[in-house]
Write a protein that holds these residues in place. Sequence first.
Motif, PDB file in Angstrom:
ATOM      1  N   LYS A  56      -7.138   9.472 -17.669  1.00  0.00           N
ATOM      2  CA  LYS A  56      -6.359  10.713 -17.671  1.00  0.00           C
ATOM      3  C   LYS A  56      -4.983  10.412 -17.098  1.00  0.00           C
ATOM      4  CE  LYS A  56      -7.987  12.396 -13.218  1.00  0.00           C
ATOM      5  NZ  LYS A  56      -8.614  13.475 -12.486  1.00  0.00           N
ATOM      6  N   LEU A  57      -4.042  11.218 -17.495  1.00  0.00           N
ATOM      7  CA  LEU A  57      -2.675  11.056 -17.000  1.00  0.00           C
ATOM      8  C   LEU A  57      -2.502  11.836 -15.715  1.00  0.00           C
ATOM      9  CD1 LEU A  57      -0.543  11.514 -20.231  1.00  0.00           C
ATOM     10  CD2 LEU A  57      -0.966   9.414 -18.979  1.00  0.00           C
ATOM     11  N   GLY A  58      -1.839  11.207 -14.781  1.00  0.00           N
ATOM     12  CA  GLY A  58      -1.468  11.882 -13.547  1.00  0.00           C
ATOM     13  C   GLY A  58      -0.015  11.575 -13.269  1.00  0.00           C
ATOM     14  N   ASN A  59       0.638  12.403 -12.524  1.00  0.00           N
ATOM     15  CA  ASN A  59       2.023  12.109 -12.166  1.00  0.00           C
ATOM     16  C   ASN A  59       2.056  10.996 -11.141  1.00  0.00           C
ATOM     17  OD1 ASN A  59       3.160  13.995 -13.839  1.00  0.00           O
ATOM     18  ND2 ASN A  59       3.148  15.610 -12.292  1.00  0.00           N
ATOM     19  N   PHE A  60       3.006  10.130 -11.310  1.00  0.00           N
ATOM     20  CA  PHE A  60       3.211   9.028 -10.384  1.00  0.00           C
ATOM     21  C   PHE A  60       4.202   9.543  -9.350  1.00  0.00           C
ATOM     22  CE2 PHE A  60       5.166   4.553  -9.874  1.00  0.00           C
ATOM     23  CZ  PHE A  60       4.376   4.306  -8.780  1.00  0.00           C
ATOM     24  N   THR A  61       3.689  10.085  -8.283  1.00  0.00           N
ATOM     25  CA  THR A  61       4.510  10.836  -7.329  1.00  0.00           C
ATOM     26  C   THR A  61       5.525   9.986  -6.588  1.00  0.00           C
ATOM     27  OG1 THR A  61       2.783  10.570  -5.668  1.00  0.00           O
ATOM     28  CG2 THR A  61       2.751  12.596  -6.956  1.00  0.00           C
ATOM     29  N   ALA A  62       5.282   8.691  -6.444  1.00  0.00           N
ATOM     30  CA  ALA A  62       6.208   7.850  -5.682  1.00  0.00           C
ATOM     31  C   ALA A  62       7.421   7.420  -6.510  1.00  0.00           C
ATOM     32  CB  ALA A  62       5.482   6.612  -5.168  1.00  0.00           C
ATOM     33  N   ALA A  63       7.385   7.676  -7.801  1.00  0.00           N
ATOM     34  CA  ALA A  63       8.480   7.231  -8.660  1.00  0.00           C
ATOM     35  C   ALA A  63       9.661   8.183  -8.580  1.00  0.00           C
ATOM     36  CB  ALA A  63       8.003   7.131 -10.107  1.00  0.00           C
ATOM     37  N   GLU A  64      10.860   7.606  -8.606  1.00  0.00           N
ATOM     38  CA  GLU A  64      12.063   8.441  -8.664  1.00  0.00           C
ATOM     39  C   GLU A  64      12.118   9.152 -10.008  1.00  0.00           C
ATOM     40  OE1 GLU A  64      15.639   6.338  -7.732  1.00  0.00           O
ATOM     41  OE2 GLU A  64      14.758   5.412  -5.954  1.00  0.00           O
ATOM     42  N   ASP A  65      11.699   8.451 -11.066  1.00  0.00           N
ATOM     43  CA  ASP A  65      11.668   9.019 -12.406  1.00  0.00           C
ATOM     44  C   ASP A  65      10.356   9.791 -12.545  1.00  0.00           C
ATOM     45  OD1 ASP A  65      11.641   9.646 -15.069  1.00  0.00           O
ATOM     46  OD2 ASP A  65      11.904   7.596 -15.787  1.00  0.00           O
ATOM     47  N   LYS A  66      10.426  11.104 -12.479  1.00  0.00           N
ATOM     48  CA  LYS A  66       9.211  11.929 -12.490  1.00  0.00           C
ATOM     49  C   LYS A  66       8.530  11.954 -13.855  1.00  0.00           C
ATOM     50  CE  LYS A  66       9.524  12.930  -8.200  1.00  0.00           C
ATOM     51  NZ  LYS A  66       8.747  12.152  -7.282  1.00  0.00           N
ATOM     52  N   ARG A  67       9.120  11.280 -14.842  1.00  0.00           N
ATOM     53  CA  ARG A  67       8.476  11.197 -16.152  1.00  0.00           C
ATOM     54  C   ARG A  67       7.423  10.098 -16.177  1.00  0.00           C
ATOM     55  NH1 ARG A  67      13.682  10.334 -19.597  1.00  0.00           N
ATOM     56  NH2 ARG A  67      14.013   9.058 -17.768  1.00  0.00           N
ATOM     57  N   ARG A  68       7.407   9.238 -15.175  1.00  0.00           N
ATOM     58  CA  ARG A  68       6.402   8.168 -15.134  1.00  0.00           C
ATOM     59  C   ARG A  68       5.034   8.750 -14.820  1.00  0.00           C
ATOM     60  NH1 ARG A  68       7.358   2.692 -12.416  1.00  0.00           N
ATOM     61  NH2 ARG A  68       5.289   2.491 -13.269  1.00  0.00           N
ATOM     62  N   TYR A  69       4.040   8.114 -15.376  1.00  0.00           N
ATOM     63  CA  TYR A  69       2.673   8.578 -15.190  1.00  0.00           C
ATOM     64  C   TYR A  69       1.832   7.515 -14.499  1.00  0.00           C
ATOM     65  CZ  TYR A  69       3.862  12.102 -18.660  1.00  0.00           C
ATOM     66  OH  TYR A  69       4.455  13.131 -19.334  1.00  0.00           O
ATOM     67  N   ALA A  70       0.779   7.981 -13.877  1.00  0.00           N
ATOM     68  CA  ALA A  70      -0.280   7.100 -13.404  1.00  0.00           C
ATOM     69  C   ALA A  70      -1.429   7.273 -14.382  1.00  0.00           C
ATOM     70  CB  ALA A  70      -0.707   7.482 -11.995  1.00  0.00           C
ATOM     71  N   TYR A  71      -2.060   6.195 -14.748  1.00  0.00           N
ATOM     72  CA  TYR A  71      -3.191   6.232 -15.672  1.00  0.00           C
ATOM     73  C   TYR A  71      -4.455   6.050 -14.836  1.00  0.00           C
ATOM     74  CZ  TYR A  71       0.475   5.585 -19.103  1.00  0.00           C
ATOM     75  OH  TYR A  71       1.614   5.737 -19.861  1.00  0.00           O
ATOM     76  N   VAL A  72      -5.164   7.149 -14.629  1.00  0.00           N
ATOM     77  CA  VAL A  72      -6.302   7.171 -13.714  1.00  0.00           C
ATOM     78  C   VAL A  72      -7.600   7.143 -14.511  1.00  0.00           C
ATOM     79  CG1 VAL A  72      -7.408   8.483 -11.856  1.00  0.00           C
ATOM     80  CG2 VAL A  72      -4.911   8.529 -12.108  1.00  0.00           C
ATOM     81  N   LEU A  73      -8.496   6.232 -14.134  1.00  0.00           N
ATOM     82  CA  LEU A  73      -9.792   6.187 -14.792  1.00  0.00           C
ATOM     83  C   LEU A  73     -10.616   7.398 -14.393  1.00  0.00           C
ATOM     84  CD1 LEU A  73      -8.902   3.237 -15.253  1.00  0.00           C
ATOM     85  CD2 LEU A  73     -11.264   2.583 -14.854  1.00  0.00           C
ATOM     86  N   THR A  74     -11.239   8.012 -15.373  1.00  0.00           N
ATOM     87  CA  THR A  74     -12.157   9.121 -15.127  1.00  0.00           C
ATOM     88  C   THR A  74     -13.513   8.532 -14.736  1.00  0.00           C
ATOM     89  OG1 THR A  74     -12.918   9.143 -17.420  1.00  0.00           O
ATOM     90  CG2 THR A  74     -10.981  10.523 -16.886  1.00  0.00           C
ATOM     91  N   PRO A  75     -14.436   9.352 -14.251  1.00  0.00           N
ATOM     92  CA  PRO A  75     -15.782   8.821 -13.989  1.00  0.00           C
ATOM     93  C   PRO A  75     -16.389   8.171 -15.244  1.00  0.00           C
ATOM     94  CG  PRO A  75     -15.528  10.936 -12.915  1.00  0.00           C
ATOM     95  CD  PRO A  75     -14.295  10.739 -13.755  1.00  0.00           C
ATOM     96  N   LYS A  76     -16.151   8.773 -16.400  1.00  0.00           N
ATOM     97  CA  LYS A  76     -16.610   8.193 -17.662  1.00  0.00           C
ATOM     98  C   LYS A  76     -15.916   6.848 -17.910  1.00  0.00           C
ATOM     99  CE  LYS A  76     -16.912   9.411 -22.576  1.00  0.00           C
ATOM    100  NZ  LYS A  76     -16.552  10.431 -23.570  1.00  0.00           N
ATOM    101  N   GLY A  77     -14.643   6.759 -17.552  1.00  0.00           N
ATOM    102  CA  GLY A  77     -13.901   5.517 -17.710  1.00  0.00           C
ATOM    103  C   GLY A  77     -14.415   4.420 -16.791  1.00  0.00           C
ATOM    104  N   ILE A  78     -14.773   4.798 -15.575  1.00  0.00           N
ATOM    105  CA  ILE A  78     -15.327   3.822 -14.625  1.00  0.00           C
ATOM    106  C   ILE A  78     -16.673   3.313 -15.130  1.00  0.00           C
ATOM    107  CG2 ILE A  78     -16.234   3.532 -12.287  1.00  0.00           C
ATOM    108  CD1 ILE A  78     -14.010   5.537 -11.393  1.00  0.00           C
ATOM    109  N   ALA A  79     -17.494   4.217 -15.673  1.00  0.00           N
ATOM    110  CA  ALA A  79     -18.785   3.812 -16.227  1.00  0.00           C
ATOM    111  C   ALA A  79     -18.590   2.892 -17.428  1.00  0.00           C
ATOM    112  CB  ALA A  79     -19.600   5.036 -16.624  1.00  0.00           C
ATOM    113  N   ARG A  80     -17.635   3.218 -18.283  1.00  0.00           N
ATOM    114  CA  ARG A  80     -17.361   2.382 -19.461  1.00  0.00           C
ATOM    115  C   ARG A  80     -16.842   1.008 -19.029  1.00  0.00           C
ATOM    116  NH1 ARG A  80     -18.853   0.474 -24.029  1.00  0.00           N
ATOM    117  NH2 ARG A  80     -17.169   0.005 -25.478  1.00  0.00           N
ATOM    118  N   LYS A  81     -15.980   0.986 -18.016  1.00  0.00           N
ATOM    119  CA  LYS A  81     -15.463  -0.279 -17.486  1.00  0.00           C
ATOM    120  C   LYS A  81     -16.620  -1.139 -16.980  1.00  0.00           C
ATOM    121  CE  LYS A  81     -12.901  -2.105 -13.583  1.00  0.00           C
ATOM    122  NZ  LYS A  81     -14.066  -2.476 -12.817  1.00  0.00           N
ATOM    123  N   ALA A  82     -17.569  -0.525 -16.284  1.00  0.00           N
ATOM    124  CA  ALA A  82     -18.727  -1.264 -15.774  1.00  0.00           C
ATOM    125  C   ALA A  82     -19.550  -1.836 -16.927  1.00  0.00           C
ATOM    126  CB  ALA A  82     -19.592  -0.366 -14.902  1.00  0.00           C
TER     127      ALA A  82
END
Length: 124
Positions: A56-82
């Motif tokens: 899921k997309l999240g805002n990358f709060t530490a970035a000066e450019d507020k258009r940058r995103y953080a790409y966060v794994l969902t619980p489903k994503g963590i399970a798929r990664k495993a």
Amino acid sequence: MTSKRTKLQEETHFRVLRLLHENPEMSQRELAEAVGVSVGGIHYVLNALIDKGLVKLGNFTAAEDKRRYAYVLTPKGIARKAALTRAFLVRKMEEYEALKEEIKALRGEIDDDIHKVENTVVKS
């Protein structure tokens, strides 16, 4: 039997999920470079992972450019990664065992060749 294209896609997804799990703030350019695909290719992969609900997309709060995103794994994503990690590990272990056997055979060939040369030299 899994096709070569499917294996490549799974390996790419595995590498992207693994990188994002460690560093969700990676840019698409950084991800593309780390995975070895084009920026357009990584954009396609990220959209596929988002559509599947793995990222899921999240805002990358530490970035000066507020258009940058953080790409966060969902619980489903963590399970798929495993699951992909397990499959990747099994495949790499099989490759490792096959490589060990090939090395053993090559060493045997070298030993045979050395003995043939030594026998030829002794007879001369």
